[in-house]
Motif scaffolding. Sequence first.
Motif, mmCIF file in Angstrom:
data_model
loop_
_atom_site.group_PDB
_atom_site.id
_atom_site.type_symbol
_atom_site.label_atom_id
_atom_site.label_comp_id
_atom_site.label_asym_id
_atom_site.label_seq_id
_atom_site.Cartn_x
_atom_site.Cartn_y
_atom_site.Cartn_z
ATOM 1 N N LEU A 94 41.143 39.377 30.561
ATOM 2 C CA LEU A 94 39.909 39.764 30.158
ATOM 3 C C LEU A 94 39.019 39.940 31.433
ATOM 4 C CD1 LEU A 94 39.290 38.096 26.751
ATOM 5 C CD2 LEU A 94 40.226 40.192 27.175
ATOM 6 N N ARG A 95 39.190 39.065 32.551
ATOM 7 C CA ARG A 95 38.695 39.431 33.930
ATOM 8 C C ARG A 95 39.546 39.855 34.906
ATOM 9 N NH1 ARG A 95 35.371 34.937 35.849
ATOM 10 N NH2 ARG A 95 37.390 33.877 36.287
ATOM 11 N N ALA A 96 39.735 41.069 34.859
ATOM 12 C CA ALA A 96 40.825 41.698 35.620
ATOM 13 C C ALA A 96 40.576 41.878 37.045
ATOM 14 C CB ALA A 96 41.308 43.265 35.237
ATOM 15 N N LEU A 97 39.195 42.087 37.135
ATOM 16 C CA LEU A 97 38.502 42.150 38.353
ATOM 17 C C LEU A 97 38.837 40.859 39.335
ATOM 18 C CD1 LEU A 97 35.840 44.339 39.969
ATOM 19 C CD2 LEU A 97 35.744 41.912 40.401
ATOM 20 N N GLU A 98 38.214 39.810 38.693
ATOM 21 C CA GLU A 98 38.124 38.376 39.331
ATOM 22 C C GLU A 98 39.579 38.026 39.714
ATOM 23 O OE1 GLU A 98 36.330 39.325 36.646
ATOM 24 O OE2 GLU A 98 34.315 39.105 37.214
ATOM 25 N N ALA A 99 40.476 38.411 38.641
ATOM 26 C CA ALA A 99 42.035 38.025 39.028
ATOM 27 C C ALA A 99 42.587 38.458 39.928
ATOM 28 C CB ALA A 99 42.822 38.088 37.613
ATOM 29 N N THR A 100 42.280 40.053 40.052
ATOM 30 C CA THR A 100 42.793 40.599 41.114
ATOM 31 C C THR A 100 42.362 40.239 42.412
ATOM 32 O OG1 THR A 100 42.921 42.635 39.807
ATOM 33 C CG2 THR A 100 42.903 43.055 42.152
ATOM 34 N N VAL A 101 40.988 39.811 42.494
ATOM 35 C CA VAL A 101 40.508 39.276 43.897
ATOM 36 C C VAL A 101 41.101 38.067 44.416
ATOM 37 C CG1 VAL A 101 38.281 38.240 44.817
ATOM 38 C CG2 VAL A 101 38.109 40.425 43.667
ATOM 39 N N SER A 102 41.259 37.213 43.347
ATOM 40 C CA SER A 102 41.968 35.836 43.389
ATOM 41 C C SER A 102 43.555 36.110 44.064
ATOM 42 C CB SER A 102 42.036 35.145 42.186
ATOM 43 O OG SER A 102 40.636 34.724 41.712
ATOM 44 N N ALA A 103 44.103 36.744 43.343
ATOM 45 C CA ALA A 103 45.598 37.138 43.816
ATOM 46 C C ALA A 103 45.606 37.521 45.178
ATOM 47 C CB ALA A 103 46.420 38.213 42.894
ATOM 48 N N MET A 104 44.614 38.694 45.563
ATOM 49 C CA MET A 104 44.725 39.136 47.054
ATOM 50 C C MET A 104 44.450 38.031 47.807
ATOM 51 S SD MET A 104 43.061 42.917 46.282
ATOM 52 C CE MET A 104 44.296 44.242 47.172
ATOM 53 N N SER A 105 43.140 37.180 47.568
ATOM 54 C CA SER A 105 42.834 35.958 48.503
ATOM 55 C C SER A 105 43.685 35.027 48.754
ATOM 56 C CB SER A 105 41.353 35.419 47.832
ATOM 57 O OG SER A 105 41.223 34.251 48.886
ATOM 58 N N VAL A 106 44.643 34.557 47.759
ATOM 59 C CA VAL A 106 45.767 33.651 47.683
ATOM 60 C C VAL A 106 46.788 34.388 48.724
ATOM 61 C CG1 VAL A 106 47.612 32.634 46.241
ATOM 62 C CG2 VAL A 106 45.350 32.436 45.706
ATOM 63 N N PHE A 107 47.221 35.549 48.272
ATOM 64 C CA PHE A 107 48.168 36.067 49.000
ATOM 65 C C PHE A 107 47.873 36.000 50.715
ATOM 66 C CE2 PHE A 107 51.349 39.637 50.224
ATOM 67 C CZ PHE A 107 52.449 38.943 49.925
ATOM 68 N N GLY A 108 46.534 36.605 51.079
ATOM 69 C CA GLY A 108 46.356 36.644 52.240
ATOM 70 C C GLY A 108 46.292 35.255 53.066
ATOM 71 N N ILE A 109 45.730 34.198 52.361
ATOM 72 C CA ILE A 109 45.576 32.722 52.771
ATOM 73 C C ILE A 109 47.083 32.355 53.278
ATOM 74 C CG2 ILE A 109 45.324 30.374 52.204
ATOM 75 C CD1 ILE A 109 42.903 31.450 50.697
ATOM 76 N N ALA A 110 48.016 32.808 52.337
ATOM 77 C CA ALA A 110 49.358 32.191 52.619
ATOM 78 C C ALA A 110 49.888 32.863 53.831
ATOM 79 C CB ALA A 110 50.432 32.558 51.354
ATOM 80 N N GLY A 111 49.475 34.243 54.101
ATOM 81 C CA GLY A 111 49.688 34.893 55.308
ATOM 82 C C GLY A 111 49.202 34.361 56.342
ATOM 83 N N GLU A 112 48.117 34.051 56.403
ATOM 84 C CA GLU A 112 47.172 33.398 57.624
ATOM 85 C C GLU A 112 47.672 31.865 58.047
ATOM 86 O OE1 GLU A 112 43.051 32.709 56.392
ATOM 87 O OE2 GLU A 112 42.834 34.897 55.907
ATOM 88 N N LEU A 113 48.436 31.341 56.915
ATOM 89 C CA LEU A 113 48.768 29.886 57.343
ATOM 90 C C LEU A 113 50.446 30.131 57.594
ATOM 91 C CD1 LEU A 113 47.917 27.979 54.035
ATOM 92 C CD2 LEU A 113 46.894 27.652 56.244
ATOM 93 N N GLY A 114 50.892 31.210 57.237
ATOM 94 C CA GLY A 114 52.342 31.436 57.603
ATOM 95 C C GLY A 114 52.407 31.829 59.161
ATOM 96 N N GLU A 115 51.333 32.581 59.350
ATOM 97 C CA GLU A 115 51.404 33.358 60.889
ATOM 98 C C GLU A 115 51.346 32.120 61.976
ATOM 99 O OE1 GLU A 115 48.124 35.647 62.326
ATOM 100 O OE2 GLU A 115 49.464 36.968 63.234
ATOM 101 N N ALA A 116 50.579 31.105 61.549
ATOM 102 C CA ALA A 116 50.277 29.841 62.533
ATOM 103 C C ALA A 116 51.408 29.242 62.685
ATOM 104 C CB ALA A 116 49.403 29.003 61.858
ATOM 105 N N MET A 117 52.515 29.390 61.837
ATOM 106 C CA MET A 117 53.786 28.841 62.257
ATOM 107 C C MET A 117 54.954 29.755 62.417
ATOM 108 S SD MET A 117 54.186 26.256 58.765
ATOM 109 C CE MET A 117 53.344 27.046 57.549
ATOM 110 N N ALA A 118 54.642 31.177 62.472
ATOM 111 C CA ALA A 118 55.672 32.212 62.552
ATOM 112 C C ALA A 118 55.817 32.454 64.103
ATOM 113 C CB ALA A 118 55.277 33.373 61.853
ATOM 114 N N LYS A 119 57.117 32.839 64.272
ATOM 115 C CA LYS A 119 57.440 33.450 65.753
ATOM 116 C C LYS A 119 57.153 34.991 65.863
ATOM 117 C CE LYS A 119 60.219 29.629 67.561
ATOM 118 N NZ LYS A 119 61.437 29.180 66.948
#
Length: 276
Positions: free
Chosen positions: A220-245
């Motif tokens: 019922l809160r599609a906009l908020e759920a979408t924002v959350s998914a995008m933020s979580v995926f982006g954060i995983a990318g940021e953390l991943g990049e710090a360890m990646a070659k």
Amino acid sequence: MESKSVQNEWSSGVWAHLTAVRERSPLVQCITNFVSMDLVANTLLSAGASPAMVHSVVEIPDFTPHIHALCVNVGTLTPDWLPSMKAAAELASNLGKPWVLDPAAVSCSGFRLKACLELVELKPTVIKGNGSEIIALSSASPGQTKGADSSHESTDAIEAAKSLAESSGAIVAVSGAVDIVTDGKKVIGVHNGTKMMQKITATGCSLAGLIAAFLAIDPLRALEATVSAMSVFGIAGELGEAMAKGPGSLRMHLIDSLYGLDETTVLNLVNITRLG
Ligand SMILES: Nc1ncnc2c1ncn2[C@@H]1O[C@H](COP(=O)(O)OP(=O)(O)O)[C@@H](O)[C@H]1O
Ligand SMILES: Cc1ncsc1CCOP(=O)(O)O
Ligand SMILES: [Mg+2]
């Protein structure tokens, strides 16, 4: 600059959504392209959801009633796949289950554009594309194509996204350096992620799958759920990049980071603002 309390509200919402996905492990049906099947499924598993790549038209009447959300991605569309996509989308809509449309590479052909416009008629909860895909779908005209990659910034697509949201009734999400999410009126910017994610094929597709999982636990809160998914995926990318070659190891570290995300890290790294 958002006030501290507004930022805190977004951050705690993102963490609450991720926790709910982990606790409830929603079943997400994905009818996605051949390139992306592996990464989409692994992204969903790392986030705590349960992926099922079920695409045969004969299985949809039995299987789709059991799902919690659906993701349809036209990245390697052929005429024989379209009936499955339409059947699953129609059933999901009729049963009140949220579904995401990813119009991947929509400008490749008139066939693909027409198929996407027909899928939009079946009332997706969220349409997630990159800047070029959202501009093409919103104007119903292909423009120049770079295939699955965008030749626009996500911010170039804000007006197109608002207009598509108004005409379709869907939440529209545009991925890019800043992820944009709009219901046609409000415009939210998610400033998480890293440029190197563009160098791994199917990160956009995986994000669409992840949005479906987040919709499943807060439909019922599609906009908020979408924002959350995008933020979580982006954060995983940021953390991943710090360890990646490079992109190869980023792919692995992104998945590991998504799996291991903890509350303190999420609360510290969420970066969401209201853009309009
Ligand atoms: N320049 C960038 N800076 C930060 N994150 C980015 C950038 N470009 C893409 N991303 C992230 O990469 C992921 C995939 O987005 P994108 O590359 O736009 O999708 P697609 O593969 O469908 O074109 C999203 O999480 C997005 O936020
Ligand atoms: C390369 C490619 N070609 C057709 S679909 C596809 C994958 C696109 O994935 P993404 O949209 O996540 O970049
Ligand atoms: Mg894409």
